[in-house]
Design an enzyme around this catalytic site. Sequence first.
Site, short mmCIF file in Angstrom:
data_model
loop_
_atom_site.label_atom_id
_atom_site.label_comp_id
_atom_site.label_asym_id
_atom_site.label_seq_id
_atom_site.Cartn_x
_atom_site.Cartn_y
_atom_site.Cartn_z
N GLY A 1 -8.61 32.25 17.75
CA GLY A 1 -7.52 31.84 16.86
C GLY A 1 -7.88 30.59 16.09
O GLY A 1 -9.02 30.41 15.65
N ASP B 1 -12.03 37.88 21.49
CA ASP B 1 -10.57 37.88 21.45
C ASP B 1 -10.08 39.28 21.85
O ASP B 1 -10.83 40.26 21.75
CB ASP B 1 -10.05 37.54 20.04
CG ASP B 1 -8.65 36.91 20.05
OD1 ASP B 1 -8.54 35.69 19.85
OD2 ASP B 1 -7.67 37.66 20.28
N ILE C 1 -9.08 24.75 27.14
CA ILE C 1 -8.19 24.03 26.21
C ILE C 1 -6.77 24.59 26.29
O ILE C 1 -5.79 23.93 25.92
CB ILE C 1 -8.71 24.14 24.75
CG1 ILE C 1 -10.17 23.66 24.65
CG2 ILE C 1 -7.84 23.34 23.79
CD1 ILE C 1 -10.73 23.60 23.23
N ARG D 1 -6.36 10.32 19.33
CA ARG D 1 -5.06 10.08 18.66
C ARG D 1 -4.69 8.60 18.78
O ARG D 1 -4.28 7.98 17.79
CB ARG D 1 -3.98 10.96 19.30
CG ARG D 1 -4.13 12.42 18.88
CD ARG D 1 -3.11 13.34 19.51
NE ARG D 1 -3.24 14.67 18.92
CZ ARG D 1 -2.92 15.80 19.54
NH1 ARG D 1 -2.46 15.79 20.79
NH2 ARG D 1 -3.05 16.96 18.92
N HIS E 1 -1.98 16.02 30.63
CA HIS E 1 -1.85 16.22 29.18
C HIS E 1 -0.42 16.63 28.88
O HIS E 1 -0.11 17.80 28.68
CB HIS E 1 -2.83 17.29 28.72
CG HIS E 1 -2.80 17.53 27.24
ND1 HIS E 1 -3.04 16.54 26.32
CD2 HIS E 1 -2.54 18.65 26.53
CE1 HIS E 1 -2.93 17.06 25.11
NE2 HIS E 1 -2.62 18.33 25.20
N ILE F 1 -8.05 27.30 17.00
CA ILE F 1 -9.06 26.41 17.60
C ILE F 1 -10.39 27.15 17.73
O ILE F 1 -11.45 26.59 17.42
CB ILE F 1 -8.61 25.87 18.98
CG1 ILE F 1 -7.26 25.15 18.87
CG2 ILE F 1 -9.65 24.91 19.54
CD1 ILE F 1 -6.73 24.58 20.17
N GLY F 2 -10.34 28.42 18.15
CA GLY F 2 -11.58 29.19 18.34
C GLY F 2 -12.41 29.25 17.05
O GLY F 2 -13.63 29.02 17.08
P1 A3D Z 1 -4.01 30.73 18.49
O1 A3D Z 1 -4.41 30.49 17.10
O2 A3D Z 1 -2.77 31.53 18.75
O3 A3D Z 1 -5.24 31.42 19.25
C1 A3D Z 1 -5.15 31.94 20.53
C2 A3D Z 1 -5.92 33.24 20.55
O4 A3D Z 1 -5.94 33.71 21.90
C3 A3D Z 1 -5.30 34.36 19.69
O5 A3D Z 1 -6.24 34.78 18.73
C4 A3D Z 1 -4.98 35.47 20.70
O6 A3D Z 1 -5.20 36.76 20.19
C5 A3D Z 1 -5.97 35.13 21.81
N1 A3D Z 1 -5.61 35.71 23.10
C6 A3D Z 1 -4.37 35.91 23.63
N2 A3D Z 1 -4.48 36.49 24.83
C7 A3D Z 1 -5.81 36.67 25.07
C8 A3D Z 1 -6.55 37.21 26.14
N3 A3D Z 1 -5.95 37.71 27.22
N4 A3D Z 1 -7.90 37.22 26.04
C9 A3D Z 1 -8.52 36.72 24.95
N5 A3D Z 1 -7.87 36.19 23.91
C10 A3D Z 1 -6.54 36.17 23.97
O7 A3D Z 1 -3.84 29.34 19.30
P2 A3D Z 1 -4.69 27.98 19.11
O8 A3D Z 1 -6.12 28.31 18.95
O9 A3D Z 1 -4.00 27.12 18.13
O10 A3D Z 1 -4.42 27.31 20.55
C11 A3D Z 1 -4.97 27.89 21.71
C12 A3D Z 1 -4.46 27.20 22.97
O11 A3D Z 1 -4.87 25.83 22.98
C13 A3D Z 1 -2.93 27.19 23.14
O12 A3D Z 1 -2.60 27.43 24.50
C14 A3D Z 1 -2.56 25.74 22.78
O13 A3D Z 1 -1.36 25.32 23.39
C15 A3D Z 1 -3.76 25.01 23.33
N6 A3D Z 1 -3.97 23.66 22.81
C16 A3D Z 1 -4.37 22.71 23.69
C17 A3D Z 1 -4.60 21.42 23.27
C18 A3D Z 1 -5.04 20.38 24.24
O14 A3D Z 1 -5.22 19.25 23.88
C19 A3D Z 1 -5.24 20.74 25.64
C20 A3D Z 1 -4.43 21.08 21.91
C21 A3D Z 1 -4.03 22.08 21.03
C22 A3D Z 1 -3.80 23.38 21.49
#
Ligand code: A3D
Length: 320
Positions: free
Chosen positions: A12, A34, A119, A152, A176, A14-15
Amino acid sequence: MARKKIALIGSGMIGGTLAHLAAKKEMGDIVLFDIAEGMPQGKALDLSQCGPIEGFDAKITGSNDYADIAGADVVIVTAGVPRKPGMSRDDLLGINLKVMKSVGEGIKNNCPDAFVICITNPLDAMVWALREFSGLPHNKVVGMAGVLDSARFATFLAWEFDCSVKDVNAFVLGGHGDTMVPVTSYTTINGIPVNDYAKIKGVSESRIDEIVDRTRKGGGEIVGLLGNGSAYYAPATSAIAMAEAYLGDQKRILPCASYVEGKYGLDGLYVGVPTVIGAGGTEEVIEIELSDEEKSNLKVSTDAVEELLEACKGLDEGLK
Ligand code: A3D
């Protein structure tokens, strides 16, 4: 020497950013994984076409099959759902715990020697769950949060003092969440303790308190502004710094959600502490002296993590 392999579980926001940064830095070949079909393949193709412009040779592929992460040296996990406005990180617990089960098993079966950086939120509980489900040693599974929270804090301090971010060394401990502990006694502006520098610059204690508070709520501020999803540029940059510390055996001291046993009065908990990262993974947790106030703030934060972990363990039973 063969190129390193970086697997990104979750492609997504972050990825995708992780893949771009890792490719630009030529950290190795990259697999974007994914469950969404076509999306990681599409991002991989798009990012590969940056190569001729940016001049990198990293091979970037997309996949929906765990077999493709076989032999990865580093795995960075963002799979799951991010927060929406009004949601706390803890609201994500049940959904993301199930995701950690499938991801942990995918890692265990395909790259059990990898260094794994989690993450996915709620971070301190998810990194614990990922370690449990993957069965990897504790020193090879770590959570990214402190590098971001400290960045931050450093950003806000640099703005306040109108100084270079390069001179700010900021320090955040604990879970966190909104109880995280920005530690001003270890925060310096090029070696000058931040409270001393504030006096020199005529910045009041209450203003520093406001910056501490903004740091604690830094993620929520971005969630509110974006309206959909959460921060991704700085979270990705932070995890890349941790991956580089491992791959380069840099022995950096970074604040990470590491497994703490015995130090800080904790007994087997993942929480944000200064950690040496090198070729051995999380090689050492550094226990620093804290003031009574900092100790009690850290206790509030670790209690919150423990509470979340208990909820997580209850749900975890249901997944067995
Ligand atoms: P997003 O862009 O929604 O990406 C998440 C991806 O995970 C999506 O593409 C989904 O399809 C995929 N996914 C869902 N279920 C599965 C699975 N079972 N196997 C493989 N892939 C799957 O989210 P994002 O990239 O913005 O954020 C990802 C995570 O990071 C979330 O849980 C956020 O809350 C977290 N996050 C953490 C921090 C920290 O500082 C720790 C900061 C920002 C975000």
